[in-house]
Enzyme design. Structure first.
Site, PDB file in Angstrom:
ATOM      1  N   ARG A 108       0.885  -1.171   0.000  1.00 27.89           N
ATOM      2  CA  ARG A 108       0.000   0.000   0.000  1.00 27.89           C
ATOM      3  C   ARG A 108       0.917   1.214   0.000  1.00 27.89           C
ATOM      4  O   ARG A 108       1.670   1.433   0.965  1.00 27.89           O
ATOM      5  CB  ARG A 108      -0.921   0.008   1.213  1.00 27.89           C
ATOM      6  CG  ARG A 108      -1.636   1.337   1.385  1.00 27.89           C
ATOM      7  CD  ARG A 108      -2.794   1.282   2.332  1.00 27.89           C
ATOM      8  NE  ARG A 108      -3.923   0.575   1.724  1.00 27.89           N
ATOM      9  CZ  ARG A 108      -5.168   0.626   2.181  1.00 27.89           C
ATOM     10  NH1 ARG A 108      -5.462   1.346   3.229  1.00 27.89           N
ATOM     11  NH2 ARG A 108      -6.138  -0.046   1.572  1.00 27.89           N
ATOM     12  N   HIS A 135      -7.136   1.067  -6.677  1.00 26.09           N
ATOM     13  CA  HIS A 135      -7.360   0.142  -5.561  1.00 26.09           C
ATOM     14  C   HIS A 135      -7.996  -1.135  -6.120  1.00 26.09           C
ATOM     15  O   HIS A 135      -9.164  -1.449  -5.839  1.00 26.09           O
ATOM     16  CB  HIS A 135      -8.267   0.808  -4.524  1.00 26.09           C
ATOM     17  CG  HIS A 135      -8.259   0.149  -3.174  1.00 26.09           C
ATOM     18  ND1 HIS A 135      -7.495  -0.960  -2.879  1.00 26.09           N
ATOM     19  CD2 HIS A 135      -8.952   0.449  -2.029  1.00 26.09           C
ATOM     20  CE1 HIS A 135      -7.706  -1.317  -1.613  1.00 26.09           C
ATOM     21  NE2 HIS A 135      -8.579  -0.484  -1.087  1.00 26.09           N
ATOM     22  N   GLN A 138      -9.852  -3.829  -3.855  1.00 23.91           N
ATOM     23  CA  GLN A 138     -11.168  -3.401  -3.388  1.00 23.91           C
ATOM     24  C   GLN A 138     -12.233  -3.719  -4.436  1.00 23.91           C
ATOM     25  O   GLN A 138     -13.328  -4.199  -4.104  1.00 23.91           O
ATOM     26  CB  GLN A 138     -11.163  -1.892  -3.115  1.00 23.91           C
ATOM     27  CG  GLN A 138     -12.508  -1.360  -2.655  1.00 23.91           C
ATOM     28  CD  GLN A 138     -12.906  -1.921  -1.301  1.00 23.91           C
ATOM     29  OE1 GLN A 138     -12.131  -1.868  -0.366  1.00 23.91           O
ATOM     30  NE2 GLN A 138     -14.105  -2.474  -1.197  1.00 23.91           N
ATOM     31  N   CYS A 262     -16.373   1.311   0.075  1.00 22.32           N
ATOM     32  CA  CYS A 262     -15.200   0.501   0.432  1.00 22.32           C
ATOM     33  C   CYS A 262     -14.876   0.595   1.919  1.00 22.32           C
ATOM     34  O   CYS A 262     -14.207  -0.283   2.455  1.00 22.32           O
ATOM     35  CB  CYS A 262     -14.007   0.924  -0.412  1.00 22.32           C
ATOM     36  SG  CYS A 262     -13.433   2.605  -0.103  1.00 22.32           S
TER      37      CYS A 262
HETATM   38  N1   CP Z   1     -11.299  -0.348   1.979  1.00 20.24           N
HETATM   39  C1   CP Z   1     -10.033  -0.378   2.445  1.00 20.24           C
HETATM   40  O1   CP Z   1      -9.064  -0.579   1.700  1.00 20.24           O
HETATM   41  O2   CP Z   1      -9.929  -0.204   3.785  1.00 20.24           O
HETATM   42  P1   CP Z   1      -8.602   0.005   4.638  1.00 20.24           P
HETATM   43  O3   CP Z   1      -8.051   1.355   4.290  1.00 20.24           O
HETATM   44  O4   CP Z   1      -9.034  -0.093   6.055  1.00 20.24           O
HETATM   45  O5   CP Z   1      -7.605  -1.059   4.251  1.00 20.24           O
HETATM   46  N1  NVA Z   2     -10.110   6.576  -1.479  1.00 22.93           N
HETATM   47  C1  NVA Z   2      -9.740   6.161  -0.154  1.00 22.93           C
HETATM   48  C2  NVA Z   2      -9.910   4.691  -0.010  1.00 22.93           C
HETATM   49  C3  NVA Z   2      -9.585   4.143   1.348  1.00 22.93           C
HETATM   50  C4  NVA Z   2      -9.734   2.656   1.408  1.00 22.93           C
HETATM   51  C5  NVA Z   2      -8.306   6.575   0.136  1.00 22.93           C
HETATM   52  O1  NVA Z   2      -7.464   6.434  -0.754  1.00 22.93           O
HETATM   53  O2  NVA Z   2      -8.039   7.052   1.238  1.00 22.93           O
END
Ligand code: CP
Ligand code: NVA
Length: 304
Positions: A108, A135, A138, A262
């Site tokens: 990440r 993502h 997701q 998400c």
């Molecule tokens: N939806 C998602 O990726 O959640 P987190 O940021 O908690 O991993």
């Molecule tokens: N769009 C959000 C998703 C979190 C899971 C972010 O990048 O913070």
């Protein structure tokens, strides 16, 4: 060829279908099992997954850890700030070293480019666990949830309301692969990347009116108005105010339409409590499905 999982548009329709079917089958095969029991085929037995986090995470962190255990493998988890990566060791050197120590890496990252560079230097599969640009993990869970609730997604209409962000990008990427229509409503300053819109082609329409996007949709999806790394907090809250998903907006969707997010949700901003906790919300299934989706992604990478 090492099988990386970086973006959905890099997959073939057959790859994406295989991942979704495997996720569905793996979930069905372990109904009623305790969460720590290993799947019968244990496809990751003797394999170790490294997970690197440059940003916060609840779902991605726990679901990947649960996933690799259920596949019979093991995980090593680190925050990037605790690694030499956080003190300037290059992405490429980190990738070369970890390739000698683990069988796959989930990252990440703040910068999408860093994940691509990591993959280029890695001799083991690299999985994108969210970047500023996309993502994909997701969206595997989201697509799985939609098919669980509504049947085959091909020909369905999805509405994305709010920020044209990383999650929206991955939803765009999958549209031509599976043949669903995606109607996006977002403020002009926050529309999706033009390259991504091109990737979506005729399967994606872009406008600024949430009602137009949601009218007749089978699925309504939104996300936070302020993603991790976004700086213009106040400007965003102001620009997105007309894009809140509430009962009135949901009433324009088809009967039986579902709501996805998400998570984490900002209750009272992009979505009301009534919608998030209401009968159309599928967000808890969606969150659980992160585990099943991740397992299918890891297994697909390791099969390569
Ligand atoms: N939806 C998602 O990726 O959640 P987190 O940021 O908690 O991993
Ligand atoms: N769009 C959000 C998703 C979190 C899971 C972010 O990048 O913070």
């Amino acid at each position: 060829m090492v099988r990386h999982f970086l973006d959905l548009y890099r997959l073939t329709p057959a790859d994406l279908r295989a991942i979704l079917d495997d996720a569905r089958d793996r979930k069905a095969a372990r109904q009623g099992w305790p969460k720590g029991r290993v799947d019968a085929d244990a496809p990751a037995r003797d394999h170790v997954l490294a997970m690197i986090f440059e940003k916060n995470s609840t779902r991605t962190r726990f679901s990947f850890d649960a996933a690799i255990r259920q596949l019979g493998g093991d995980a090593i988890i680190a925050n990037a700030s605790d690694m030499q990566l956080g003190r300037g060791e290059t992405v490429e050197d980190t990738a070369r070293v970890l390739s000698r120590m683990v069988d796959a890496v989930m990252i990440r990252a703040n910068s999408h480019e860093d994940v691509v560079r990591f993959a280029q230097a890695s001799s083991v599969p690299v999985i994108n666990g969210l970047t500023d640009k996309s993502h994909p993990c997701q969206i595997i869970a989201d697509l799985m949830t939609i098919e669980e609730r509504l049947g085959p997604i091909s020909g369905r209409t999805l509405a994305w309301v709010g920020d044209g962000n990383n999650v929206c990008a991955s939803l765009i990427h999958a549209a031509p692969l599976l043949g669903y229509q995606l109607n996006i409503a977002c403020p002009a300053d926050y529309h999706p990347d033009l390259f991504d819109l091109q990737r979506g082609g005729n399967y994606v329409s872009l406008g600024s009116d949430p009602e137009v996007a949601v009218e007749g949709a089978d699925v309504v999806i939104t996300d936070t108005w302020v993603s991790m790394g976004d700086q213009d907090h106040e400007a965003r809250l102001h620009a997105f105010e007309p894009y809140a998903v509430d009962d009135r907006l949901m009433s324009l969707a088809t009967d039986g339409a579902i709501f996805l997010h998400c998570l984490p949700a900002h209750r009272g901003e992009e979505v009301t409590d009534d919608v998030l906790d209401g009968p159309q919300s599928a967000v808890w299934d969606e969150a659980e499905n992160r585990i099943h989706a991740q397992k299918a992604v890891i297994a697909w990478c390791l099969r390569g």
